[in-house]
Design an enzyme around this catalytic site. Structure first.
Site, PDB file in Angstrom:
ATOM      1  N   ASP A   1      33.158  18.019  67.154  1.00  0.00           N
ATOM      2  CA  ASP A   1      34.315  18.901  67.003  1.00  0.00           C
ATOM      3  C   ASP A   1      35.093  18.886  68.313  1.00  0.00           C
ATOM      4  O   ASP A   1      35.047  19.821  69.116  1.00  0.00           O
ATOM      5  CB  ASP A   1      33.852  20.319  66.656  1.00  0.00           C
ATOM      6  CG  ASP A   1      35.002  21.194  66.182  1.00  0.00           C
ATOM      7  OD1 ASP A   1      36.056  20.635  65.820  1.00  0.00           O
ATOM      8  OD2 ASP A   1      34.851  22.424  66.169  1.00  0.00           O
TER       9      ASP A   1
ATOM     10  N   LYS B   1      30.788  17.139  55.656  1.00  0.00           N
ATOM     11  CA  LYS B   1      30.982  18.327  56.493  1.00  0.00           C
ATOM     12  C   LYS B   1      29.876  19.363  56.256  1.00  0.00           C
ATOM     13  O   LYS B   1      29.300  19.441  55.183  1.00  0.00           O
ATOM     14  CB  LYS B   1      32.349  18.964  56.192  1.00  0.00           C
ATOM     15  CG  LYS B   1      33.552  18.074  56.473  1.00  0.00           C
ATOM     16  CD  LYS B   1      33.754  17.845  57.959  1.00  0.00           C
ATOM     17  CE  LYS B   1      34.286  19.073  58.670  1.00  0.00           C
ATOM     18  NZ  LYS B   1      35.681  19.388  58.385  1.00  0.00           N
TER      19      LYS B   1
ATOM     20  N   CYS C   1      62.254  37.437  42.790  1.00  0.00           N
ATOM     21  CA  CYS C   1      62.001  36.796  44.077  1.00  0.00           C
ATOM     22  C   CYS C   1      62.082  37.847  45.189  1.00  0.00           C
ATOM     23  O   CYS C   1      63.064  38.603  45.267  1.00  0.00           O
ATOM     24  CB  CYS C   1      63.033  35.702  44.331  1.00  0.00           C
ATOM     25  SG  CYS C   1      62.927  34.976  45.993  1.00  0.00           S
TER      26      CYS C   1
ATOM     27  N   CYS D   1      65.535  36.754  47.334  1.00  0.00           N
ATOM     28  CA  CYS D   1      66.895  36.737  46.769  1.00  0.00           C
ATOM     29  C   CYS D   1      67.007  37.564  45.492  1.00  0.00           C
ATOM     30  O   CYS D   1      68.103  37.684  44.920  1.00  0.00           O
ATOM     31  CB  CYS D   1      67.337  35.300  46.496  1.00  0.00           C
ATOM     32  SG  CYS D   1      66.440  34.511  45.141  1.00  0.00           S
TER      33      CYS D   1
ATOM     34  N   CYS E   1      60.621  30.676  42.300  1.00  0.00           N
ATOM     35  CA  CYS E   1      62.007  31.132  42.300  1.00  0.00           C
ATOM     36  C   CYS E   1      62.864  29.901  42.021  1.00  0.00           C
ATOM     37  O   CYS E   1      62.780  28.911  42.747  1.00  0.00           O
ATOM     38  CB  CYS E   1      62.373  31.740  43.654  1.00  0.00           C
ATOM     39  SG  CYS E   1      64.144  32.082  43.834  1.00  0.00           S
TER      40      CYS E   1
END
Length: 576
Positions: A25, A223, A317, A320, A335
């Site tokens: 790491d 991992k 939204c 807006c 949206c």
């Protein structure tokens, strides 16, 4: 699964040997040696462009400045790759010093290593106990080795440090046991690891497997499970992305996860919220996916008090107030107002980012500030900015303003693939943008396309073609692009790599013995050819293996060029 996939791709039945390496790491770097002398050192960056940190890397004791003359000849050019890291004791000592002097502490050894390499003064880097392990070279053809395991012996002889925990094995059981051993002993090591990397040992097989757009086919990372913690989900806010996607974001009671304080986590979409049974006020289990991205695993219903609140997506939204829409068979609510200011802001941020045209130092905060003061509304406005526009703003001065404008001017020359990817067209990422650039060559040709032509490009399906057509037929797009060109933006053609089979179309029929069908297809694709599934007048080459059926008969009737497997392999040899 990794091994099975490789065997299918290569049509390989012999013993497969693997190089099994701890995954450090740290920070990946590349070292360039000319005639045995270190001349350039850089960070990996985005895989194409990194930071020049030569003077900083030269201060690390485990990086040889001059290679040791061994019994094997040192190549004229040697490009070495490896990991720079800070061990645990060094990390603790560094943070103690920073604490004593009132400086902010590093969150983890990886951040400390990265910060140390990015110091402008290499004397600061030299004062920090950095280490280096080598894990590969840029091109195996430049070294007298046939495998990864031979390479490590060779590099060790030249003076590089090789991780002593690396093993070679052909046994899946041994590799699995090694993973378990590393998982159990990781906290006893003097440095941080977050998993294990398994590579095909043979360089010849690595070459045959090649790479996808993002990673080599001959290596896989295994991992470790993410470290988890619990905290309280205090509230949820809703963010609007550049494609209009509404993303719920959890606001959390701050909690430390593997050395990093986490106070936010994306909840992705409404389906995820329901699947994980999340409510405001819940105690939740949290982890950092890949040890990086905060992720809520689940709620803990047994700890509920009864005062928790359900989470609902808004119907308008949040930016807006336009109606939201969730397409059938999609998990994302969007949206659909193309003039939504939040979408416009995210599009500007993406356009300038490293994934876009990469304007150095022109990040999210700058875009937000410039939009708030009215200097930015759409993409062309970026290239109209002047030093005087910026120098009087909070946090800016004449010097930083000039530096930003210089970076903008540098980014005015870009390639077609980079530009198409930067526009943020839905479903058009780096790989698809490259395919489009190779096909169209110019922006004008791209804008003049139609859906039928797009669908003929290998790698472009219905969804991508529809999205592109929606974009280029939007009434505002032609004017916006025209304004961009007027600002001095120059879009160059992508460099054409050697593609000797361009404009040829192959069909494979029957079974192949020395090479798998998948590998054969990939080889001709890498050389510029297209692969078709059926016989037609457009087909230029037919490769017929054993038990070839109706396709071969049809190809013979049409007088198409036909190659046996032996002919095909000899053909590949002649064109490299």
């Amino acid at each position: 699964k990794f091994e099975e996939k490789i065997r299918r791709f290569l049509s390989f039945d012999d013993t497969l040997y693997f190089s099994v390496e701890p995954k450090l790491d740290g920070l990946a770097v590349e070292l360039v040696y000319e005639k045995g002398v270190l001349v350039v050192g850089s960070t990996r960056g985005d895989g194409f462009k990194g930071e020049n940190v030569t003077s900083q890397l030269q201060t690390i004791p485990s990086i040889p400045l001059r290679l040791i003359q061994s019994n094997k000849k040192i190549p004229e050019l040697l490009i070495v790759r490896g990991e720079v890291f800070l061990d645990k004791d060094g990390f603790d000592e560094l943070n103690q010093k920073r604490s004593s002097s009132g400086e902010a502490l590093f969150a983890n050894p990886r951040n400390a290593a990265a910060g140390s390499l990015r110091q402008l003064d290499s004397r600061v880097t030299a004062s920090r106990p950095l280490h280096f392990f080598v894990y590969g070279v840029g091109d195996g053809d430049y070294v007298p080795c046939n495998s990864q395991s031979e390479l490590f012996t060779y590099l060790k002889d030249l003076g590089f440090k090789v991780n002593p925990l690396i093993i070679q094995s052909s046994s899946k059981e041994t590799i699995s046991k090694n993973y378990q051993h590393l998982l159990e002993s990781r906290h006893d090591l003097t440095y941080e690891i977050d998993g294990m990397v398994i590579k095909i040992d043979s360089f010849e097989l690595q070459k045959r497997l090649g790479n996808t757009a993002r990673a080599p086919r001959w290596a896989v990372a295994w991992k470790f499970p993410a470290i988890q913690a619990s905290t309280v989900l205090k509230d949820v806010i809703f963010q609007v992305g550049r494609t209009g996607a509404i993303t719920p974001v959890a606001l959390l009671e701050p909690v430390e996860v593997n050395g990093v304080s986490v106070s936010r986590a994306t909840l992705h979409n409404q389906d995820e919220i329901l699947r994980k049974d999340l409510r405001i006020g819940d105690r939740v289990l949290l982890q950092r996916a890949g040890d990086v991205i905060p992720e809520i695993i689940k709620s803990i219903p047994d700890l509920r008090s009864g005062e928790e609140k359900e989470i609902f997506l808004p119907v308008k939204c949040p930016e807006c107030f336009h109606s939201l829409h969730r397409p059938e068979n999609e998990a994302i609510t969007r949206c659909i107002n193309p003039h939504c200011p939040a979408q416009r802001m995210q599009a500007l941020i993406y356009f300038a980012s490293k994934n876009g045209i990469d304007i150095d130092g022109f990040g999210k905060k700058n875009v937000e500030l410039l939009m708030s003061v009215g200097l930015l509304k759409d993409l062309p406005d970026i290239f109209r900015l002047t030093t005087s526009d910026l120098s009087h703003l909070d946090g800016w001065g004449e010097k930083s303003a000039k530096k930003t404008v210089d970076a903008i001017n540098t980014a005015k020359t870009t390639t077609l693939s980079k530009f198409l990817g930067a526009l943020g067209i839905r479903y058009v990422g780096e790989v698809t943008a490259e395919l489009l650039a190779q096909h169209f060559k110019t922006l004008e040709a791209f804008l003049d396309t139609h859906e039928e032509e797009l669908l003929q490009i290998e790698g472009v399906g219905n969804q991508v073609a529809e999205s592109i057509m929606d974009y280029i037929t939007d009434q505002e797009v032609p004017k916006m692009l025209s304004d961009l060109i007027k600002t001095g933006l120059t879009i160059t053609a992508n460099e054409i790599t050697k593609r000797p089979l361009e404009n040829r179309i192959f069909v494979f029929t029957g079974s192949l013995s020395s090479i798998s069908r998948n590998e054969a297809k990939q080889r001709v694709k890498d050389l510029g050819a297209k692969v078709a599934s059926g016989i037609s007048r457009k087909v230029t080459d037919v490769v017929a293996g054993e038990k070839a059926g109706g396709k071969l008969t049809k190809a013979l009737d049409m007088n198409l060029k036909i190659m046996s497997e032996k002919d095909f392999l000899e053909f590949l040899e002649t064109i490299g």
